[in-house]
Design a protein around this motif. Structure first.
Motif, PDB file in Angstrom:
ATOM      1  N   ALA A  79      43.980  60.738  34.703  1.00 47.30           N
ATOM      2  CA  ALA A  79      44.263  59.649  35.637  1.00 47.30           C
ATOM      3  C   ALA A  79      43.046  58.744  35.808  1.00 47.30           C
ATOM      4  O   ALA A  79      43.169  57.520  35.888  1.00 47.30           O
ATOM      5  N   ALA A  80      41.858  59.345  35.849  1.00 44.52           N
ATOM      6  CA  ALA A  80      40.632  58.551  36.004  1.00 44.52           C
ATOM      7  C   ALA A  80      40.394  57.673  34.783  1.00 44.52           C
ATOM      8  O   ALA A  80      39.984  56.512  34.915  1.00 44.52           O
ATOM      9  N   ILE A  81      40.660  58.201  33.599  1.00 47.98           N
ATOM     10  CA  ILE A  81      40.471  57.411  32.368  1.00 47.98           C
ATOM     11  C   ILE A  81      41.457  56.254  32.326  1.00 47.98           C
ATOM     12  O   ILE A  81      41.093  55.118  31.993  1.00 47.98           O
ATOM     13  N   VAL A  82      42.713  56.526  32.663  1.00 51.59           N
ATOM     14  CA  VAL A  82      43.720  55.465  32.670  1.00 51.59           C
ATOM     15  C   VAL A  82      43.356  54.397  33.699  1.00 51.59           C
ATOM     16  O   VAL A  82      43.421  53.194  33.428  1.00 51.59           O
ATOM     17  N   MET A  83      42.944  54.837  34.896  1.00 58.10           N
ATOM     18  CA  MET A  83      42.540  53.888  35.938  1.00 58.10           C
ATOM     19  C   MET A  83      41.355  53.033  35.471  1.00 58.10           C
ATOM     20  O   MET A  83      41.345  51.810  35.646  1.00 58.10           O
ATOM     21  N   ALA A  84      40.356  53.669  34.857  1.00 58.57           N
ATOM     22  CA  ALA A  84      39.179  52.941  34.389  1.00 58.57           C
ATOM     23  C   ALA A  84      39.564  51.917  33.317  1.00 58.57           C
ATOM     24  O   ALA A  84      39.088  50.780  33.341  1.00 58.57           O
ATOM     25  N   ALA A  85      40.435  52.303  32.385  1.00 61.00           N
ATOM     26  CA  ALA A  85      40.845  51.385  31.322  1.00 61.00           C
ATOM     27  C   ALA A  85      41.572  50.176  31.894  1.00 61.00           C
ATOM     28  O   ALA A  85      41.283  49.030  31.537  1.00 61.00           O
ATOM     29  N   ILE A  86      42.501  50.422  32.802  1.00 62.67           N
ATOM     30  CA  ILE A  86      43.283  49.327  33.388  1.00 62.67           C
ATOM     31  C   ILE A  86      42.392  48.391  34.188  1.00 62.67           C
ATOM     32  O   ILE A  86      42.426  47.169  34.012  1.00 62.67           O
ATOM     33  N   PHE A  87      41.558  48.943  35.055  1.00 63.74           N
ATOM     34  CA  PHE A  87      40.766  48.083  35.924  1.00 63.74           C
ATOM     35  C   PHE A  87      39.584  47.432  35.213  1.00 63.74           C
ATOM     36  O   PHE A  87      39.154  46.353  35.612  1.00 63.74           O
ATOM     37  N   ASN A  88      39.065  48.042  34.165  1.00 62.15           N
ATOM     38  CA  ASN A  88      38.042  47.357  33.366  1.00 62.15           C
ATOM     39  C   ASN A  88      38.631  46.131  32.696  1.00 62.15           C
ATOM     40  O   ASN A  88      38.021  45.057  32.682  1.00 62.15           O
ATOM     41  N   PHE A  89      39.838  46.281  32.135  1.00 58.81           N
ATOM     42  CA  PHE A  89      40.496  45.138  31.513  1.00 58.81           C
ATOM     43  C   PHE A  89      40.831  44.070  32.547  1.00 58.81           C
ATOM     44  O   PHE A  89      40.550  42.885  32.352  1.00 58.81           O
ATOM     45  N   LEU A  90      41.419  44.486  33.666  1.00 57.59           N
ATOM     46  CA  LEU A  90      41.784  43.519  34.705  1.00 57.59           C
ATOM     47  C   LEU A  90      40.557  42.815  35.289  1.00 57.59           C
ATOM     48  O   LEU A  90      40.611  41.630  35.599  1.00 57.59           O
ATOM     49  N   GLY A  91      39.462  43.548  35.436  1.00 54.87           N
ATOM     50  CA  GLY A  91      38.248  42.942  35.965  1.00 54.87           C
ATOM     51  C   GLY A  91      37.742  41.809  35.102  1.00 54.87           C
ATOM     52  O   GLY A  91      37.442  40.712  35.585  1.00 54.87           O
ATOM     53  N   VAL A  92      37.687  42.034  33.803  1.00 54.86           N
ATOM     54  CA  VAL A  92      37.242  40.984  32.886  1.00 54.86           C
ATOM     55  C   VAL A  92      38.245  39.830  32.868  1.00 54.86           C
ATOM     56  O   VAL A  92      37.871  38.660  32.952  1.00 54.86           O
ATOM     57  N   TYR A  93      39.515  40.169  32.791  1.00 51.21           N
ATOM     58  CA  TYR A  93      40.554  39.143  32.684  1.00 51.21           C
ATOM     59  C   TYR A  93      40.610  38.271  33.937  1.00 51.21           C
ATOM     60  O   TYR A  93      40.597  37.043  33.850  1.00 51.21           O
ATOM     61  N   VAL A  94      40.637  38.898  35.104  1.00 55.37           N
ATOM     62  CA  VAL A  94      40.751  38.142  36.355  1.00 55.37           C
ATOM     63  C   VAL A  94      39.495  37.316  36.621  1.00 55.37           C
ATOM     64  O   VAL A  94      39.575  36.147  36.994  1.00 55.37           O
ATOM     65  N   MET A  95      38.329  37.895  36.413  1.00 52.25           N
ATOM     66  CA  MET A  95      37.094  37.148  36.675  1.00 52.25           C
ATOM     67  C   MET A  95      36.925  35.986  35.699  1.00 52.25           C
ATOM     68  O   MET A  95      36.394  34.944  36.066  1.00 52.25           O
ATOM     69  N   THR A  96      37.382  36.154  34.460  1.00 52.34           N
ATOM     70  CA  THR A  96      37.320  35.046  33.509  1.00 52.34           C
ATOM     71  C   THR A  96      38.254  33.924  33.937  1.00 52.34           C
ATOM     72  O   THR A  96      37.926  32.746  33.800  1.00 52.34           O
ATOM     73  N   MET A  97      39.411  34.287  34.464  1.00 46.04           N
ATOM     74  CA  MET A  97      40.365  33.269  34.916  1.00 46.04           C
ATOM     75  C   MET A  97      39.856  32.565  36.182  1.00 46.04           C
ATOM     76  O   MET A  97      40.021  31.362  36.328  1.00 46.04           O
ATOM     77  N   LEU A  98      39.248  33.318  37.091  1.00 50.02           N
ATOM     78  CA  LEU A  98      38.801  32.743  38.358  1.00 50.02           C
ATOM     79  C   LEU A  98      37.505  31.953  38.219  1.00 50.02           C
ATOM     80  O   LEU A  98      37.347  30.898  38.832  1.00 50.02           O
ATOM     81  N   SER A  99      36.578  32.488  37.448  1.00 46.10           N
ATOM     82  CA  SER A  99      35.267  31.845  37.370  1.00 46.10           C
ATOM     83  C   SER A  99      34.673  32.013  35.977  1.00 46.10           C
ATOM     84  O   SER A  99      34.026  33.018  35.699  1.00 46.10           O
ATOM     85  N   PRO A 100      34.844  31.029  35.117  1.00 46.11           N
ATOM     86  CA  PRO A 100      34.264  31.120  33.776  1.00 46.11           C
ATOM     87  C   PRO A 100      32.782  30.729  33.736  1.00 46.11           C
ATOM     88  O   PRO A 100      32.246  30.453  32.675  1.00 46.11           O
TER      89      PRO A 100
END
Length: 173
Positions: free
Chosen positions: A42-63
């Protein structure tokens, strides 16, 4: 992807992703797993999802971070030199992170990327100046003028970084 340089850059990028995954991901989830708050899966799945979302969302919000990195090292229209510099920076990250992992030293691959790009940009300034001293100023093309401006910006960045380190060391001692 016909260019061998581009293939090398892609391979090194995948190497950086691999190194980053085996060094950063365990640090991020170790506490949850050791304290048994979450299972390892569960920790690995959570880390994979939120690492991807972190990069994706921050790139969209503030390049701004990507724009800053682009402004730091400007190679003008010379894409070959930019790929070589990027490959050198990525190789340095893989080497540094692997050695640091072997010796148990915590590192940041994003900081290593900035350092690698700055170093490769500095080397390109030196190489450009060495090549330039043999050329005459007459008959310069528009590309030569743009390259001169890019080198001036990179030189200012390197002087600023050197000044920052000198002031920092002066304050520490």
């Amino acid at each position: 992807m016909d260019s061998p340089l581009l293939r090398v850059a892609v391979a090194l990028t995948l190497g950086v992703i691999l190194v980053n995954g085996w060094t950063d991901a365990p640090n991020a989830i170790a506490t949850c797993v050791v304290t048994r708050c979450m299972s390892a899966r569960a920790a690995i799945v959570m880390a994979a999802i939120f690492n991807f979302l972190g990069v994706y969302v921050m790139t969209m919000l503030s390049p701004k971070v990507a724009e800053t990195i682009t402004k730091m090292v400007d190679f003008g229209a010379n894409s070959k030199e930019a790929i070589v510099a990027l490959s050198a920076a990525l190789f340095a990250i893989v080497l540094w992170a692997t050695l640091a992992w072997f010796f148990g030293i915590p590192t940041s691959e994003s900081h290593a990327l900035i350092a690698g790009l700055t170093g490769s940009g500095g080397c390109s300034v030196v190489l450009y100046l060495l090549q330039r001293r043999d050329k005459k100023k007459d008959g310069r093309t528009e590309e030569d003028k743009q390259r001169d401006e890019a080198m001036k910006r990179q030189s200012k960045l390197l002087l600023g970084l050197a000044h920052d380190r000198i002031v920092y060391l002066g304050c520490c001692y």
